[in-house]
Design an enzyme around this catalytic site. Structure first.
Site, PDB file in Angstrom:
ATOM      1  N   LYS A  31       0.824  -1.190   0.000  1.00 28.25           N
ATOM      2  CA  LYS A  31       0.000   0.000   0.000  1.00 28.25           C
ATOM      3  C   LYS A  31       0.867   1.253   0.000  1.00 28.25           C
ATOM      4  O   LYS A  31       0.408   2.341  -0.303  1.00 28.25           O
ATOM      5  CB  LYS A  31      -0.876   0.015   1.279  1.00 28.25           C
ATOM      6  CG  LYS A  31      -1.815  -1.147   1.401  1.00 28.25           C
ATOM      7  CD  LYS A  31      -2.461  -1.103   2.810  1.00 28.25           C
ATOM      8  CE  LYS A  31      -2.584  -2.520   3.324  1.00 28.25           C
ATOM      9  NZ  LYS A  31      -3.085  -2.576   4.697  1.00 28.25           N
ATOM     10  N   GLY A  32       2.124   1.077   0.401  1.00 25.66           N
ATOM     11  CA  GLY A  32       3.005   2.220   0.650  1.00 25.66           C
ATOM     12  C   GLY A  32       3.124   3.215  -0.487  1.00 25.66           C
ATOM     13  O   GLY A  32       3.247   4.411  -0.257  1.00 25.66           O
ATOM     14  N   GLU A  56       7.420   2.305  -6.497  1.00 21.75           N
ATOM     15  CA  GLU A  56       7.626   1.805  -5.137  1.00 21.75           C
ATOM     16  C   GLU A  56       7.838   2.974  -4.180  1.00 21.75           C
ATOM     17  O   GLU A  56       8.358   4.022  -4.576  1.00 21.75           O
ATOM     18  CB  GLU A  56       8.885   0.924  -5.097  1.00 21.75           C
ATOM     19  CG  GLU A  56       8.607  -0.559  -4.948  1.00 21.75           C
ATOM     20  CD  GLU A  56       8.145  -0.969  -3.554  1.00 21.75           C
ATOM     21  OE1 GLU A  56       7.428  -0.193  -2.886  1.00 21.75           O
ATOM     22  OE2 GLU A  56       8.488  -2.085  -3.143  1.00 21.75           O
ATOM     23  N   ASP A  57       7.462   2.780  -2.938  1.00 21.44           N
ATOM     24  CA  ASP A  57       7.713   3.802  -1.932  1.00 21.44           C
ATOM     25  C   ASP A  57       9.201   3.878  -1.592  1.00 21.44           C
ATOM     26  O   ASP A  57       9.801   4.942  -1.590  1.00 21.44           O
ATOM     27  CB  ASP A  57       6.868   3.563  -0.664  1.00 21.44           C
ATOM     28  CG  ASP A  57       6.951   2.119  -0.144  1.00 21.44           C
ATOM     29  OD1 ASP A  57       7.726   1.309  -0.703  1.00 21.44           O
ATOM     30  OD2 ASP A  57       6.239   1.806   0.824  1.00 21.44           O
ATOM     31  N   PHE A  62      14.605   3.889   9.853  1.00 22.29           N
ATOM     32  CA  PHE A  62      13.232   3.485   9.557  1.00 22.29           C
ATOM     33  C   PHE A  62      12.351   4.728   9.449  1.00 22.29           C
ATOM     34  O   PHE A  62      12.266   5.528  10.377  1.00 22.29           O
ATOM     35  CB  PHE A  62      12.705   2.539  10.634  1.00 22.29           C
ATOM     36  CG  PHE A  62      11.403   1.915  10.236  1.00 22.29           C
ATOM     37  CD1 PHE A  62      11.377   0.857   9.320  1.00 22.29           C
ATOM     38  CD2 PHE A  62      10.192   2.388  10.738  1.00 22.29           C
ATOM     39  CE1 PHE A  62      10.177   0.285   8.921  1.00 22.29           C
ATOM     40  CE2 PHE A  62       8.988   1.820  10.339  1.00 22.29           C
ATOM     41  CZ  PHE A  62       8.980   0.770   9.435  1.00 22.29           C
ATOM     42  N   VAL A  63      11.733   4.890   8.278  1.00 24.04           N
ATOM     43  CA  VAL A  63      10.940   6.100   8.049  1.00 24.04           C
ATOM     44  C   VAL A  63       9.456   5.786   7.855  1.00 24.04           C
ATOM     45  O   VAL A  63       9.088   4.686   7.434  1.00 24.04           O
ATOM     46  CB  VAL A  63      11.458   6.889   6.813  1.00 24.04           C
ATOM     47  CG1 VAL A  63      12.822   7.497   7.086  1.00 24.04           C
ATOM     48  CG2 VAL A  63      11.494   6.022   5.561  1.00 24.04           C
ATOM     49  N   LYS A  86      17.470   3.468   0.033  1.00 26.53           N
ATOM     50  CA  LYS A  86      18.455   3.296   1.116  1.00 26.53           C
ATOM     51  C   LYS A  86      19.564   2.405   0.575  1.00 26.53           C
ATOM     52  O   LYS A  86      19.567   1.201   0.817  1.00 26.53           O
ATOM     53  CB  LYS A  86      17.799   2.546   2.288  1.00 26.53           C
ATOM     54  CG  LYS A  86      16.920   3.336   3.208  1.00 26.53           C
ATOM     55  CD  LYS A  86      16.542   2.413   4.379  1.00 26.53           C
ATOM     56  CE  LYS A  86      15.301   2.857   5.082  1.00 26.53           C
ATOM     57  NZ  LYS A  86      14.787   1.820   5.991  1.00 26.53           N
ATOM     58  N   ASP A 140      14.869  -0.807  -0.400  1.00 25.80           N
ATOM     59  CA  ASP A 140      15.648  -1.057   0.810  1.00 25.80           C
ATOM     60  C   ASP A 140      16.638  -2.188   0.527  1.00 25.80           C
ATOM     61  O   ASP A 140      17.674  -1.960  -0.076  1.00 25.80           O
ATOM     62  CB  ASP A 140      14.655  -1.375   1.929  1.00 25.80           C
ATOM     63  CG  ASP A 140      15.259  -1.485   3.302  1.00 25.80           C
ATOM     64  OD1 ASP A 140      16.311  -0.887   3.550  1.00 25.80           O
ATOM     65  OD2 ASP A 140      14.674  -2.185   4.159  1.00 25.80           O
ATOM     66  N   ARG A 163       0.663   6.604   7.737  1.00 29.39           N
ATOM     67  CA  ARG A 163       0.666   6.759   6.269  1.00 29.39           C
ATOM     68  C   ARG A 163       0.188   8.155   5.875  1.00 29.39           C
ATOM     69  O   ARG A 163       0.474   8.646   4.792  1.00 29.39           O
ATOM     70  CB  ARG A 163      -0.269   5.731   5.614  1.00 29.39           C
ATOM     71  CG  ARG A 163       0.190   4.292   5.749  1.00 29.39           C
ATOM     72  CD  ARG A 163      -0.595   3.417   4.783  1.00 29.39           C
ATOM     73  NE  ARG A 163      -0.532   2.001   5.122  1.00 29.39           N
ATOM     74  CZ  ARG A 163       0.436   1.176   4.710  1.00 29.39           C
ATOM     75  NH1 ARG A 163       1.421   1.624   3.978  1.00 29.39           N
ATOM     76  NH2 ARG A 163       0.416  -0.098   5.055  1.00 29.39           N
ATOM     77  N   ASP A 190       4.228   3.197   6.419  1.00 28.35           N
ATOM     78  CA  ASP A 190       3.582   2.933   7.705  1.00 28.35           C
ATOM     79  C   ASP A 190       4.511   2.305   8.726  1.00 28.35           C
ATOM     80  O   ASP A 190       5.579   1.793   8.402  1.00 28.35           O
ATOM     81  CB  ASP A 190       2.410   1.978   7.506  1.00 28.35           C
ATOM     82  CG  ASP A 190       2.882   0.533   7.301  1.00 28.35           C
ATOM     83  OD1 ASP A 190       3.758   0.318   6.451  1.00 28.35           O
ATOM     84  OD2 ASP A 190       2.395  -0.364   8.014  1.00 28.35           O
TER      85      ASP A 190
HETATM   86  P1  5GP Z   1      12.978  -4.320   0.383  1.00 30.06           P
HETATM   87  O1  5GP Z   1      12.385  -5.561  -0.151  1.00 30.06           O
HETATM   88  O2  5GP Z   1      13.672  -3.448  -0.648  1.00 30.06           O
HETATM   89  O3  5GP Z   1      13.865  -4.587   1.568  1.00 30.06           O
HETATM   90  O4  5GP Z   1      11.833  -3.495   1.086  1.00 30.06           O
HETATM   91  C1  5GP Z   1      10.869  -2.852   0.414  1.00 30.06           C
HETATM   92  C2  5GP Z   1       9.683  -2.644   1.292  1.00 30.06           C
HETATM   93  O5  5GP Z   1      10.034  -2.664   2.681  1.00 30.06           O
HETATM   94  C3  5GP Z   1       9.099  -1.288   1.048  1.00 30.06           C
HETATM   95  O6  5GP Z   1       8.155  -1.331   0.013  1.00 30.06           O
HETATM   96  C4  5GP Z   1       8.479  -0.972   2.374  1.00 30.06           C
HETATM   97  O7  5GP Z   1       7.190  -1.514   2.440  1.00 30.06           O
HETATM   98  C5  5GP Z   1       9.349  -1.675   3.381  1.00 30.06           C
HETATM   99  N1  5GP Z   1      10.328  -0.757   3.996  1.00 30.06           N
HETATM  100  C6  5GP Z   1      11.665  -0.725   3.793  1.00 30.06           C
HETATM  101  N2  5GP Z   1      12.235   0.263   4.488  1.00 30.06           N
HETATM  102  C7  5GP Z   1      11.236   0.880   5.156  1.00 30.06           C
HETATM  103  C8  5GP Z   1      11.192   2.010   6.037  1.00 30.06           C
HETATM  104  O8  5GP Z   1      12.181   2.669   6.387  1.00 30.06           O
HETATM  105  N3  5GP Z   1       9.952   2.348   6.502  1.00 30.06           N
HETATM  106  C9  5GP Z   1       8.823   1.685   6.163  1.00 30.06           C
HETATM  107  N4  5GP Z   1       7.669   2.108   6.671  1.00 30.06           N
HETATM  108  N5  5GP Z   1       8.824   0.618   5.320  1.00 30.06           N
HETATM  109  C10 5GP Z   1      10.030   0.229   4.836  1.00 30.06           C
END
Ligand code: 5GP
Length: 181
Positions: A45-46, A101-102, A155-156, A133, A105, A168, A162
């Site tokens: 949902k992000g 994507e939001d 962590f944001v 990141k 990470d 959100r 969220d």
């Molecule tokens: P990845 O698979 O790249 O590790 O993570 C992607 C997903 O992890 C993002 O779409 C998000 O939902 C969540 N995520 C990663 N870092 C953060 C953060 O700092 N804050 C929040 N709220 N969600 C995060």
């Protein structure tokens, strides 16, 4: 800024800076796809808030669809496991797809999504991420073509992001500190 209970929020990116950057990203996309059509795929949902602002800054023909994957559950730690929860409504064959994507990470979520989407034969496949990141990347080959902001390893929340489904609605992106457990 104060969060819920002992949670503490510190503004990282102000709403005005986010809006300005999203406008620039929309203009860049409009330039890159001039005379073509783009198909945005929002990752729920992000990314919903980012996508709704971004799409209004795009001046070429644009359509949209959504996908949902599970990654973080209710905590702030990634499980490393990705599961497809909601698939697209329509085929992407032959389309110029941009996955929205939001935050990028570890790259595990996008790595998985790109694999799934590439099999469906889009004409092109790119990534737009509001936040990146880079320090946290595990899947090094996953890169965003359009990035809003590179941020440190914190962590944001806010602007769609969220913590256990809360925050959100914040207009700014904030760093969330949790009470020691
Ligand atoms: P990845 O698979 O790249 O590790 O993570 C992607 C997903 O992890 C993002 O779409 C998000 O939902 C969540 N995520 C990663 N870092 C953060 C953060 O700092 N804050 C929040 N709220 N969600 C995060």
């Amino acid at each position: 800024m104060h969060g819920h209970g002992q949670e503490h929020l510190k503004v990282l990116l102000r709403s005005s800076a986010i809006q300005k950057r999203v406008r620039e990203m929309g203009h860049q996309i409009s330039k890159d796809y001039k005379g073509q059509r783009v198909h945005l795929i929002g990752v729920l949902k992000g990314a919903a808030i980012f996508l709704s602002d971004l799409i209004r800054q795009i001046r070429v023909d644009v359509s949209l669809d959504f996908m949902s994957v599970s990654s973080y559950g209710h905590g702030s730690q990634t499980s490393g496991q990705v599961r497809l929860m909601k698939d697209l409504d329509t085929s992407i064959e032959g389309l110029n797809v941009i996955v929205v994507e939001d935050i990028l990470d570890t790259g595990l979520t996008l790595g998985y999504l790109l694999r799934v989407l590439q099999q469906r034969k889009p004409n092109s496949l790119k990534i737009a991420a509001l936040l990146d990141k880079p320090e946290r990347r595990i899947k090094k080959d996953v890169k965003a073509d359009y990035v809003g902001f590179q941020i440190p390893n914190e962590f944001v929340v806010g602007y769609g992001l969220d913590y256990a489904e809360r925050y959100r609605n914040l207009k700014d992106v904030c760093v969330l500190s949790l009470p020691p457990s």
